[in-house]
Structures are given as C-alpha cells and as structure tokens.
Motif scaffolding. Sequence first.
Motif, mmCIF file in Angstrom:
data_model
loop_
_atom_site.group_PDB
_atom_site.id
_atom_site.type_symbol
_atom_site.label_atom_id
_atom_site.label_comp_id
_atom_site.label_asym_id
_atom_site.label_seq_id
_atom_site.Cartn_x
_atom_site.Cartn_y
_atom_site.Cartn_z
ATOM 1 N N VAL A 70 -0.553 17.196 26.885
ATOM 2 C CA VAL A 70 -1.908 17.774 26.949
ATOM 3 C C VAL A 70 -2.037 18.809 28.070
ATOM 4 O O VAL A 70 -2.912 19.668 28.041
ATOM 5 C CB VAL A 70 -2.967 16.664 27.147
ATOM 6 N N PRO B 262 -3.489 16.198 13.702
ATOM 7 C CA PRO B 262 -4.776 15.554 14.007
ATOM 8 C C PRO B 262 -5.803 15.744 12.892
ATOM 9 O O PRO B 262 -6.671 14.900 12.686
ATOM 10 C CB PRO B 262 -5.220 16.266 15.294
ATOM 11 N N PRO C 294 -1.451 20.501 21.241
ATOM 12 C CA PRO C 294 -2.894 20.258 21.289
ATOM 13 C C PRO C 294 -3.721 21.541 21.359
ATOM 14 O O PRO C 294 -3.490 22.401 22.202
ATOM 15 C CB PRO C 294 -3.067 19.421 22.566
#
Length: 758
Positions: free
Chosen positions: A238, A159, A198
């Motif tokens: 997630v 990310p 994440p």
Amino acid sequence: MDIDFPQYSLSSQLRGHEDDVRGICICGDVGIATSSRDRTIRFWTLNPSNNRDYILSKILLGHTSFVVPLAWISPTEEFPEGRIVSGGMDKLVFVWNLVNAEKLQTLKGHQQQVTGIALEGSDIISASVDCTLRRWRGGQQVEVWEAHSTAIQAVMKLPSGELITGSSDTTAKLWNGKTCLHTFSGHSDTVRSLAVMPGLGFLSASHDSSIRLWALSGEVLLEMVGHTSIVYSVDAHVSGLIVSGSEDCSAKIWKDGVCLQSIEHPGCVWDAKFLGNGDIVTACSDGVVRVWTVHHDRIADPQEAELYASLLSEYKCSRKKVGGLKLNELPGLEALQTPGTSDGQTKVVREGDSGVAYAWNMIENKWDKIGEVVDGPDDSMKRPVLNGKEYDYVFDVDIGDGEPIRKLPYNRSDSPYDTADKWLLKENLPLSYRQQIVEFILQNSGQKNFTFDSSFRDPFTGSSAYVPGGPSNVSAVSAKPTFKHIPKKGMLVFDAAQFDGILKKISEFNSSLISDLERKNLALTELEISRLAAIAKILKDTSHYHSSKFSDVDIALLLQLLKSWPVEMMFPVIDIVRMIVLHPDGATILLKHVTEANDTLLDTLRKVTTNPLPANLLTSIRAVTNLFRNSCYYPWLQKHRGEILDAFSSFYSSSNKNVQLSYSTLILNYAVLLIEKKDEEGQSQVLSAALQIAEEENLEVDTKFRALVAIGSLMLDGLVKQIALDFDVENVAKLAKASKEPKVAEIGADIELTVKQS
C-alpha cells in the motif's frame, strides 16, 4: 535512487524445506505458508519471545510432486486459523485445515500442473498449464473454460471482482466470469506473475525480464527494467513499493518505476511477498525462506548477518569464473610457496573474491604479482546456452566462403579431439580440419598446456587421433575400412537470418498494399505488425529456444499471410516460417495447422514453384530443408517426397549459387531420412537426383560435396548400392577423387572404397 529510502536488511531465515522454496502465502496476522519442490507446505508463526523470528508450526503432507501456488482462506468459526489452498505438479488442488494440518478436500480435474489459485467469495479458481480455468464450489467443479491458447501461469482476483490471468502466450487477460473483457499485449515472453497495484491497476512480471504496471483500460503506466533474467514474481504494498524476484538471484525493490535496492540471494528467487508491516519475504532455490526489514528492532543480529554475507560470498565465488576457471577451484596463496620452473611462468591464485595472476621471476627467485584476472565475466552467473544445453564455452567459428558463423560448444571436461570430430561431422566439414579446430579450442579455452591422451580413439572411425610430430603406429590387426565423410548422420539446416531486413521488407510490402485500393484489405494492422516483431524477437533469442513459446495466433497469422498475400510479396513471410520450424514450440504448433484438407505448406510450395521468382524459390527450398530438424515432420516429408523433389528438380542448374547449395542440402537430408526409414523407392529417387548434381561440371564445391556425401551414404547404409553401380558411380568417384578441392577428393575416395567392397 531515493536518498531517503531506508535499505532492507536481513531479519530472519526460515529453515526447514529440503529443496527449492517455490511459493509464499501471507496468511494475515496468523503466519506465513510456503510451498516447495520437496512436496510439502510449511506453516510458520511468529516467535512470541522476540517478535522477529518465525518458528515452524505445521507441515502439510499430501502432494506427490512439487507444490507452487497457495492461497489463504480467512478464519471462520469452524476454522479459527483459516484454511490453505494448494496446487501442485501432481495436477491436484488440496484444501487444508490449518488447525490440524489435515486435508479437507481434494479437487481433481486439471490435466496438467496447477499454476495459480484465486479466491472469489466461497469459490476457488484454479489455473493450469492445460490452458483452463476451473471454478470449484463446495469441493465440486462447477465451471471450466479455456482461457488462453497456451499454458496459464497465474490467476488473480481484482478488488473490483474481475479475474486477471497471465499466460505463456505473452498476454494477460481480464475476465468477467467466462467472458474476456480485454487482452493486455506488450510483453515479449511468458507472463509469469500478477499482483494488484492499489488504486492504479495491476502488475505483471515476465520471462522477458521486465515488470509492467497496467491500467485496467489496457494502458501501460510503467515498465520496470533491471533484472537480467526471468522475473518469476511481483508484489505490491500500500506504500507504493513493489518487490520482484528473479532467476538472476536477486529481489528488487521499486518505487515509481525506479529500482531502489537489489537484494542478492544465494540462488534463484522464486517468490517475493510483502507482509502487512512492509517487511518482505523471499523464497529461494537454496531451500531457505528469508524475511527482510527496514525496522531496526527487527534486523538480524550482526553474527547472523555476517554468516549470510559469508554464504553469499561463497555462493558467488562458486559460480564466478576467471580465465575460464571456477574461482573456487583456483589454489590459494599457499601455491606461491612452490617455486616456478621457468622464467615468466604464470600462475593464477585465489585472493578473496578475485583471481590474481603471478609470474615467476627466475633472477630474484620469487613470484611477481601481475594483477587481477578480469577476463572471465560473471554474466550474472550464467553459462552460455546452445539448443537448450549449458556449456563452458560456445565459440563463434567463421569458416569463410560466405558461410554463416557456426556455433561450436565445448566443456573443459571433454576431450577437444572428441569435440572437434563430432562438430566437424555435424557441420559436414572435412575431418582434415581436426587439428586446426583442436588448436582453436585449446587457445580460446585457455588450455595452453593440454596433454594429449594417447589412449584416445576417434568415436566415429575407431582409429587413433592424429598427433603432430608423433610416431607412426601401424596396427598389426587388420582394421575395418574407415571413411572420412560417410555415412552422414544428422540433418543440415539454414539457421542464419537477418530479421531486421525481413521485417523491413514486410513493412515495405504492407505500405504498398495500404496504398493500393484494390488490395488494401490484405494489409496488416499495426497490432499484427507488432506481433511479427515479437515473433522475430523470440526467434533471435536462440539461447531460450528450450523454454520460449509461441501462441497459436502467431502461427495462424503467418499462415494467413502465405494464403492471402500476392506471390511477389511472399518471400519474407516464408523466411520467417523457415526459422519458425527450427524452434521446437513453433514447429509443433505449425504442424497442427498442416492437415489433409488445409495443407498451407504444400499449397505455398505449389504456388511459388508454379510462379517462379528467385527470392521465393530460395526461401521456400530452405524452409522445406529446415523441416528435417524436427522428427515430427518426417511423415509429411516422406509422404510428399515425390512432389517436393520434382518441384525443385531443376534447381541444381540454377545460376544462383545459394539455390544450388540449398537443393543439394535438401537431397542430402532426404538421403539421411530415407536411409533411416529403409525406404528403397525414395532412396532410388534421391540417388538419381544426387548423381545428376555430381555429374554437373560447373557447380560450387559445397553443392557438389553434399551431393557426393548423399551418394556415398546411400551406398554404404542404404538399399540402392547396386543401382548406383549400374549408374557408373565408379566413374563419378574417380572424377571426384581427382578434384583439386580436398574435401571433394576425400569423399570421392570414400565412394571408391564402397565400390571396392562390392
């Protein structure tokens, strides 16, 4: 286990691929793309009528070999369903329009299989077995760089914008453009798959059967161990859940490092991915894509679930063995309708997923149940592997006399006599052991009622096999002379090693260097020590020699130690090199470092023979002897034959029996090689050395035996028979034939027979 964790159940099965499904790409809410060994990419969309099943929407055709990595480019105004990027064994990267399943771009540049694809803005990043990463922009290659020293298996964008790569060199690397920011070391085998975790870092799945969660700083936050074979894929959701797919035929779901569920499959699970809603998609080697869910409204109907359970049971049954036999090959209960022929006769039949033994009761005229057969372990449905090949059995054979345990492979479909003969020749053992080995094979493979095939012929001599108690059968046709031990085929090596002892000795020497102010700079770092331990772990795992790999830095580290460490400390390092050359990949990489200008092998040989220390001499001669295992070293061995044999020429008279045997083995291997190469000058030197050993009186049996086998082979198939006769080889044969040791007497008779043929 988390007692509140809802178990995943089968939701739907996507059938259409004609071979292994290798890759999965979740295309947002648009659908699912899958790649296969059948050379196609298939695109699946949700069935609007039930919101559970997926239907085949498009087939993308163009790759000429199997397809693995996929990536999805989000929709744009020009491409309302988005685009698919695919990479294949054909070295190509294709970009596809999902609206019409047509190719938009063909990206050519990689020299070997494409293994990974990542998207960085409008750029495409591809990874390959050719060790490179390539950046493509607008259909053109704009950057290429070598990212690892061995095959890259995965590439992923974080990310934060950096790239992560995983490689067969056991590491993952963090990249900012073409700059490597950090190398993540810890796995002991190939890093096969990567996934973003994440908020924490990233996940890596490895051939070492483990999964690791890494912080980008390099710290290992979690290690997940539970798979029993290669882990091919990993993905995260997630919610904090992790899913992994493995060669052990399972997909496992993890949370906080704990395995919450293992979903069995009828084949290898090549890939596993989370959908946005938490469902899981798996790709299996049976050609079926499956979706798994915890949502009750999406669970498959009971009939489909029952059919899958039946399929799974059938698959496990087909792979399971009891008493050395496949379960599905056992007769059913109807076999008990046939009466037995003798009291106590046993019969094993299939009952469900088990094999059950029965014994015939002659008095009551019925079969009595003995119990379930449990001596055939499933072992995760894997067969034993030796030198990269699967067998029904791999037996450990202890031949005594302080010799290492020998491995004897056997398949039930093979003739035990044929297997015994070939194995005895390979191991350089007397053929007089044949019946003993045959009986060992039959007893340990459960073939107690083996019927000998009278048509069997010895594959090496053409003669009939010996059958105890059988009648003599003298052929009226004059047969060619047959020999028991010559000509020798194949090379002998020293493949036993005490790795724990080797590493301990290196650690001791390293501690000594650290405490020596003048030599402190020669000491290994903690990272280098751990690297040596990882090398030893790979070498211990002989069943994966066909697939395990070394990095270039592994070999460079060993060679640096050979160059820099004091002579008295070299022998444990030489011992690791001795085993490295038996490993296909290790031998190949080592050879790359052996150049005219920098021949570390030859330099080491000169160093240890100039400063003779017993431990160095033994490990070095065995290391050179092991080079004969790989034909890539034959030119080197031929070129330096004179110097090698001269360096070790006095070893036959050593008081160390192991040194004697090692020298004799080196001579025998050289005889086999030089016969094959028709090198008369070399054969003459080897013959002279072998005769010197044979004429020595106080030598170990095996040392003398191997020298005599070299002499006989050189006379039978070589170019130096007359030279042997001139050296009175007839007397050598006569003395050997009179030996009390059976195999020495047998090889003496072989040599005498070659003399009579003159």
